[in-house]
Design an enzyme around this catalytic site. Structure first.
Site, PDB file in Angstrom:
ATOM      1  N   GLU A 306       0.826  -1.220   0.000  1.00  0.00           N
ATOM      2  CA  GLU A 306       0.000   0.000   0.000  1.00  0.00           C
ATOM      3  C   GLU A 306       0.857   1.266   0.000  1.00  0.00           C
ATOM      4  OE1 GLU A 306      -2.602  -0.719   3.401  1.00  0.00           O
ATOM      5  OE2 GLU A 306      -4.071  -1.626   2.048  1.00  0.00           O
ATOM      6  N   ASP A 380      -7.961  -9.383   4.332  1.00  0.00           N
ATOM      7  CA  ASP A 380      -7.828  -8.231   5.239  1.00  0.00           C
ATOM      8  C   ASP A 380      -8.900  -8.156   6.327  1.00  0.00           C
ATOM      9  OD1 ASP A 380      -6.872  -5.976   6.317  1.00  0.00           O
ATOM     10  OD2 ASP A 380      -7.497  -4.634   4.726  1.00  0.00           O
ATOM     11  N   GLU A 408     -12.481  -2.277  12.061  1.00  0.00           N
ATOM     12  CA  GLU A 408     -12.484  -1.579  10.771  1.00  0.00           C
ATOM     13  C   GLU A 408     -13.556  -2.111   9.831  1.00  0.00           C
ATOM     14  OE1 GLU A 408      -8.703  -1.896   8.787  1.00  0.00           O
ATOM     15  OE2 GLU A 408      -9.467  -1.047   6.915  1.00  0.00           O
TER      16      GLU A 408
HETATM   17  O1  GCW Z   1      -6.903  -3.057   6.386  1.00  0.00           O
HETATM   18  C1  GCW Z   1      -6.003  -2.214   5.803  1.00  0.00           C
HETATM   19  C2  GCW Z   1      -6.367  -0.881   6.328  1.00  0.00           C
HETATM   20  C3  GCW Z   1      -5.234   0.093   6.310  1.00  0.00           C
HETATM   21  C4  GCW Z   1      -4.054  -0.564   7.015  1.00  0.00           C
HETATM   22  C5  GCW Z   1      -3.689  -1.839   6.276  1.00  0.00           C
HETATM   23  C6  GCW Z   1      -2.563  -2.604   6.942  1.00  0.00           C
HETATM   24  C7  GCW Z   1      -2.379   0.456   8.377  1.00  0.00           C
HETATM   25  O2  GCW Z   1      -7.456  -0.393   5.609  1.00  0.00           O
HETATM   26  O3  GCW Z   1      -5.649   1.265   6.963  1.00  0.00           O
HETATM   27  O4  GCW Z   1      -2.960   0.302   7.120  1.00  0.00           O
HETATM   28  O5  GCW Z   1      -4.785  -2.693   6.255  1.00  0.00           O
HETATM   29  O6  GCW Z   1      -2.865  -3.547   7.663  1.00  0.00           O
HETATM   30  O7  GCW Z   1      -1.424  -2.255   6.761  1.00  0.00           O
END
Ligand code: GCW
Length: 721
Positions: A306, A380, A408
């Site tokens: 990311e 995720d 989240e």
């Molecule tokens: O789930 C995603 C989140 C991001 C997060 C990423 C991760 C810290 O939306 O906000 O970043 O995972 O775990 O690195």
């Protein structure tokens, strides 16, 4: 609270009714007075606290026992250096107390961090011993003993031995230096960087107490989307001040390391992990960290994921990157937790396959003080995912679990979802890599592959809100994480029960129905958000609310439509083996052959993961005899009904819980019900626009047309990345 209003409260409700004016700050460490008629054990078995508190940790143990037992017994207990009467509660190690050294306690079974709680008779006097081989073991034992009283367990013939099954039990705070918490729904960061190190908020010690009470022994203070500034002397001084507060409670400080820090802070031209100047820079910086924090735990790193910098920017591997940091940390005893949450910016492959594809070839290539930190599922932190195929596939690399405590993807803090059941499901999943019973829990605790290091991380749900976690029930998830990190085999239900009794009430009329509510709560969320193996249908960016229609974002895997793949014929992501060269992504092949065989066959795939692994027609027959379409709609409807049931369960507790916490939980459940309805309606409206099928009999149509749901915007949803 003003003294006079406190008196008014006490006068109004008396001592036997639930205390008024509770704001949740005390967490599960409430220590409210025991009704000694109903539970005489405390009065008869605990008359004095004895032991010498000759270290800060033993002092913390004695202070906690004094505080806890004073609250529970309704009056302070005498404190003595040596036991002086029957009913003494003797705490210590063989070094702090010669008597403990003489008693046959079989302390060897407690290991370095564990403890023994035992009823003994010394010179004809019945006593209770809380003993450890180390001071921290004694503190953990003290908390366990208090828990026994808080949950009203018998105290007469105690014989408890406990030691943690994982070594590194950390909270990962995704906290930025400006106090914004990424995916945080409980206010700002609790680290008030601006006022540190001068002002040590008493909350820091309460945080450490709470962590120690459930066995957490590490805290990563900063976000994995890291800022190199946290490694500068000014911030190290602040982190050192926190480390000083945490130290007596056995909580070590860790930081995230931004891979490009040598460029950003050191003015180097590169952050290439094989470049000698880069290695020298990290070594010097790590030495400096240890000058500030002599017991610094190490680094957590998110790299090449990311948009974060990493070794691949220099055509090096994750192992090259991790090993460079490991080399700098090793002389000080520090570790690297290197995250496997990666997905390449240009990949066209199924996102669920990427972590495995990048990491399995590196098995055995990591330095001895590196752990690879793996999210429980391949994508995720969804309400439900299958276990990550990395578990069981890296026998020569210690893998640690990463769970997300902050919700989240499960409705933020206003939705009640007890995550103990989600984590239990992940830990009990069977990888089958070494035959039946090769569970994820056995990978994590090191048993399956003989890992040299073991650990579990939880993305914290803690913030500046008075109740710490954004809602009262979210405290249960912090609690459950600690308990599962200590013992990945612990049952989610008994953890929930302990938490409820400690946090709310021992009244069976409360415990039974509320426990059922907690135990079913995560499945309700799955039903109204992502039933039958669906995933990632949340609004893009903020992840608040449903947005299954989104399909126009530049990267394919940012779009909910990428995950559900619904069309006129059916729904689901085909991850089975390709047939005649086309079709499935073959993600199933990353599992052990027997697991792969099960997940490859839609008939053998559990229905709760069906659409994760298969694209199936709307009219497919399900186990119930209904079509997939009807079943999907009924799951959505059922999720909403369950929240209605949760509300009724809670409403029936009025009077058994203090008014303040009762009201907030009730209000949040009302929000949850509305939002569950919104999820249900938006998803049904959208999927129906593709399936073109009627709703099953008796199921009401969505309240609004699809366009309405699509038009909703949430610019200020909390916790954005
Ligand atoms: O789930 C995603 C989140 C991001 C997060 C990423 C991760 C810290 O939306 O906000 O970043 O995972 O775990 O690195």
């Amino acid at each position: 609270m003003k003294y006079r209003s406190l008196l008014a409260c006490i006068a109004a409700v008396g001592f036997s009714l639930p205390a008024c004016c509770e704001d949740g700050y005390d967490l599960w460490l409430r220590y409210s007075a025991v009704d000694s008629a109903a539970y005489p054990a405390l009065r008869t078995r605990v008359r004095e606290i004895a032991g010498s508190a000759n270290s800060p940790t033993l002092e913390a143990a004695r202070a906690e026992l004094a505080r806890g037992l004073a609250g529970l017994a309704g009056a302070p207990l005498p404190i003595a250096a040596e036991p002086s009467q029957a009913g003494a509660l003797l705490f210590g190690t063989p070094r702090s107390s010669p008597l403990i050294g003489q008693l046959p306690l079989a302390l060897a079974k407690a290991g370095n961090e564990g403890y023994v709680l035992r009823s003994v008779t010394v010179d004809g006097r019945a006593m209770t011993v809380i003993a450890g081989n180390s001071d921290i073991g004694v503190l953990y034992g003290a908390f366990h003993f208090l828990r026994l009283v808080q949950t009203r367990q018998p105290l007469d013939s105690l014989d408890v031995v406990s030691q943690p099954r994982t070594q590194i039990r950390v909270l990962d705070h995704w906290d930025n230096l400006d106090r914004h918490v990424e995916r945080g729904y409980a206010g700002q960061s609790i680290w008030d960087w601006h006022k540190l190190p001068g002002w040590l908020d008493p909350r820091y010690a309460d945080y450490a107490r709470a962590c120690a009470s459930i066995g957490i022994n590490g805290s990563v203070l900063t976000n994995v989307n890291a800022n190199a500034t946290s490694l500068t002397p000014a911030y190290l001084e602040k982190a050192a001040a926190l480390a000083g507060v945490f130290r007596p409670y056995g909580v070590r400080v860790y930081l995230t390391a931004r891979f490009s820090a040598p460029i950003e802070l050191g003015g180097l031209k590169t952050a290439d992990p094989l470049d000698p100047a880069v290695r020298a820079w990290w070594k010097a910086r790590v030495d400096e960290v240890y000058r500030h924090i002599p017991d610094f735990g190490g680094f957590l790193v998110k790299a090449n994921s990311e948009g974060q910098p990493g070794p691949q920017d220099y055509k090096r591997t994750h192992a090259d990157g991790a090993n460079m940091l490991a080399e700098a940390l090793a002389p000080h005893g520090g570790i690297v937790m290197w995250r496997a949450f990666v997905y390449a910016s240009s990949a066209t492959e199924d996102r669920a396959k990427q972590a495995y594809a990048e990491f399995v070839p590196l098995d055995g290539k990591f330095a001895d003080n590196v752990l690879v930190q793996v999210k429980n599922g391949p994508i995720d932190f969804q309400p439900r995912e299958p276990f990550s195929p990395l578990f069981g596939a890296m026998p020569k690399t210690p893998l640690m679990m990463e769970f997300q405590i902050t919700k989240e993807y499960l409705g933020f803090s206003t939705h009640l979802a007890y995550l103990g059941t989600l984590w239990e499901e992940a830990l009990r999943a069977d990888t089958l890599v070494k035959g039946k019973g090769s569970t994820v829990a056995k990978v994590i605790d090191g048993e399956l592959h003989g890992y040299r290091l073991t650990g579990m991380a939880g993305v914290a749900n803690i913030g500046s809100d008075r109740n710490w976690s954004g809602s009262h029930f979210d405290q249960a998830n912090w609690f459950a994480f600690g308990r599962l990190a200590w013992d990945p085999f612990a049952p989610a239900q008994s953890i929930a029960e302990d938490w409820m009794r400690m946090t709310f009430s021992n009244d069976p009329a409360f415990v039974k129905p509320v426990m059922e509510m907690m135990m079913g709560s995560r499945e309700a969320v799955v039903d109204y958000m992502t039933p039958l193996g669906l995933a990632h249908l949340m609004g893009t960016g903020h992840h608040y609310g449903p947005a299954p229609w989104v399909s126009d974002l530049s990267r394919p895997e940012w779009n909910p439509a990428y995950y559900h793949r619904a069309d006129a014929n059916g729904i689901g992501f085909d991850r089975g083996p390709p047939v005649n060269g086309s079709g499935g992504s073959n993600a199933v092949a990353q599992y052990a052959p027997k697991v792969a065989a099960q997940f490859s066959d839609p008939k053998k795939t559990p229905e709760n993961l069906l659409l994760w692994f298969h694209h199936v027609p709307w009219d497919r027959k399900m186990a119930s005899g209904r079509t997939l379409w009807d079943e999907l709609v009924l799951h959505y409807a059922h999720g909403v009904e369950e929240v209605g049931r949760m509300r009724r369960t809670w409403d029936a507790q009025r009077g058994r819980v203090d008014a303040e916490r009762f009201a907030q939980v009730a209000a949040f459940l009302a929000i949850q019900e509305q939002e569950a309805q919104w999820w249900r309606d938006a998803c049904i409206a959208y999927f129906q626009s593709l399936s073109k099928l009627p709703l099953p009999a008796g199921v009401p149509a969505p309240a609004h047309p699809l366009e309405y749901y699509k038009s909703l915007k949430f610019q200020y949803a909390p916790g954005r990345g």
